[in-house]
Write a protein that holds these residues in place. Structure first.
Motif, PDB file in Angstrom:
ATOM      1  N   PHE A   1      -0.085   1.469  -0.814  1.00  0.00           N
ATOM      2  CA  PHE A   1      -0.794   0.202  -0.750  1.00  0.00           C
ATOM      3  C   PHE A   1      -1.338  -0.119  -2.132  1.00  0.00           C
ATOM      4  O   PHE A   1      -1.991   0.705  -2.765  1.00  0.00           O
TER       5      PHE A   1
ATOM      6  N   ARG B   1      -2.882 -11.469   2.137  1.00  0.00           N
ATOM      7  CA  ARG B   1      -1.573 -10.818   2.181  1.00  0.00           C
ATOM      8  C   ARG B   1      -1.673  -9.427   1.567  1.00  0.00           C
ATOM      9  O   ARG B   1      -2.428  -9.206   0.628  1.00  0.00           O
ATOM     10  N   ARG B   2      -0.901  -8.492   2.124  1.00  0.00           N
ATOM     11  CA  ARG B   2      -0.929  -7.102   1.666  1.00  0.00           C
ATOM     12  C   ARG B   2       0.288  -6.800   0.805  1.00  0.00           C
ATOM     13  O   ARG B   2       1.374  -7.328   1.041  1.00  0.00           O
ATOM     14  N   TYR B   3       0.100  -5.900  -0.163  1.00  0.00           N
ATOM     15  CA  TYR B   3       1.165  -5.490  -1.089  1.00  0.00           C
ATOM     16  C   TYR B   3       1.348  -3.978  -1.022  1.00  0.00           C
ATOM     17  O   TYR B   3       0.379  -3.228  -1.079  1.00  0.00           O
ATOM     18  N   TYR B   4       2.606  -3.554  -0.931  1.00  0.00           N
ATOM     19  CA  TYR B   4       2.985  -2.145  -1.050  1.00  0.00           C
ATOM     20  C   TYR B   4       4.032  -2.041  -2.150  1.00  0.00           C
ATOM     21  O   TYR B   4       4.834  -2.971  -2.338  1.00  0.00           O
TER      22      TYR B   4
ATOM     23  N   PHE C   1       4.282  -2.664   5.257  1.00  0.00           N
ATOM     24  CA  PHE C   1       4.626  -1.249   5.249  1.00  0.00           C
ATOM     25  C   PHE C   1       6.000  -0.998   5.867  1.00  0.00           C
ATOM     26  O   PHE C   1       6.788  -0.211   5.333  1.00  0.00           O
TER      27      PHE C   1
ATOM     28  N   ARG D   1       5.337  -7.982  -0.221  1.00  0.00           N
ATOM     29  CA  ARG D   1       4.142  -8.716   0.200  1.00  0.00           C
ATOM     30  C   ARG D   1       4.374  -9.272   1.605  1.00  0.00           C
ATOM     31  O   ARG D   1       5.455  -9.787   1.898  1.00  0.00           O
TER      32      ARG D   1
ATOM     33  N   THR E   1       0.651  -9.120   7.137  1.00  0.00           N
ATOM     34  CA  THR E   1      -0.030  -8.010   7.812  1.00  0.00           C
ATOM     35  C   THR E   1       0.365  -6.690   7.168  1.00  0.00           C
ATOM     36  O   THR E   1       1.439  -6.566   6.567  1.00  0.00           O
ATOM     37  N   ASP E   2      -0.497  -5.734   7.325  1.00  0.00           N
ATOM     38  CA  ASP E   2      -0.232  -4.397   6.799  1.00  0.00           C
ATOM     39  C   ASP E   2       1.034  -3.812   7.423  1.00  0.00           C
ATOM     40  O   ASP E   2       1.849  -3.212   6.718  1.00  0.00           O
ATOM     41  N   GLU E   3       1.201  -3.996   8.720  1.00  0.00           N
ATOM     42  CA  GLU E   3       2.359  -3.426   9.416  1.00  0.00           C
ATOM     43  C   GLU E   3       3.664  -4.002   8.890  1.00  0.00           C
ATOM     44  O   GLU E   3       4.626  -3.266   8.671  1.00  0.00           O
TER      45      GLU E   3
ATOM     46  N   GLN F   1      -4.855  -6.193  -1.416  1.00  0.00           N
ATOM     47  CA  GLN F   1      -4.886  -7.285  -0.454  1.00  0.00           C
ATOM     48  C   GLN F   1      -5.455  -8.496  -1.175  1.00  0.00           C
ATOM     49  O   GLN F   1      -6.477  -8.397  -1.848  1.00  0.00           O
TER      50      GLN F   1
END
Length: 143
Positions: free
Chosen positions: A119, A128-131, A81, A73, A76-78, A122
């Motif tokens: 992904f 917050r983004r999760y991968y 990732f 988590r 940002t996406d960057e 969000q």
């Protein structure tokens, strides 16, 4: 002492410099939970379904490769990732690595990823983004 495969893999990520056990710093790692509070940059390792690996012919004991999910988590996406890709690189290179937790040691033979990082979601509130990555760990305790 038996440790969960998720805890063992968490220690591997700490040893590789990808995570920290201290819960108040960025990229701290949790086992089987992802607290909602800060820090925003977190890693969680969840126990999932094991894969049947056959059995020992003489004893009939069934062998399993524990299933694990690594979740990252970040704000940002960057960042999310990049971190999951760094973790994937370490998992792909894992081969007969020794992990020590307290007085216990384990040989991690391999981690078989079941999917490339993808992904998951969000958050609505914090954005917050999760991968995640899913896979199976092959390991044994050193006695």
């Amino acid at each position: 002492m038996n440790r969960s495969p998720a805890r063992i893999l968490a220690q591997f990520l700490v040893d590789q410099g990808e995570a920290f056990l201290t819960q108040s710093v960025d990229w701290c790692v949790q086992v089987n939970s992802m607290p909602a509070e800060k820090p925003d940059k977190r890693i969680a390792i969840y126990s999932t379904f094991a894969r049947d690996a056959g059995s020992i012919m003489r004893t009939g004991q069934t062998l399993y490769h524990p299933g694990l999910q690594i979740s990252v988590r970040a704000p940002t996406d960057e960042e999310a990732f990049d971190k999951i890709k760094n973790i994937q690189t370490k998992l792909d290179a894992l081969y007969k690595d020794i992990v020590a937790i307290g007085g216990d040691s384990y040989t991690l033979q391999s981690f078989e990823t079941m999917n490339p990082p993808f992904f998951l979601k969000q958050e609505e509130k914090n954005l917050r983004r999760y991968y995640i990555i899913n896979g199976n760990l092959t390991y044994e305790e050193i006695i």
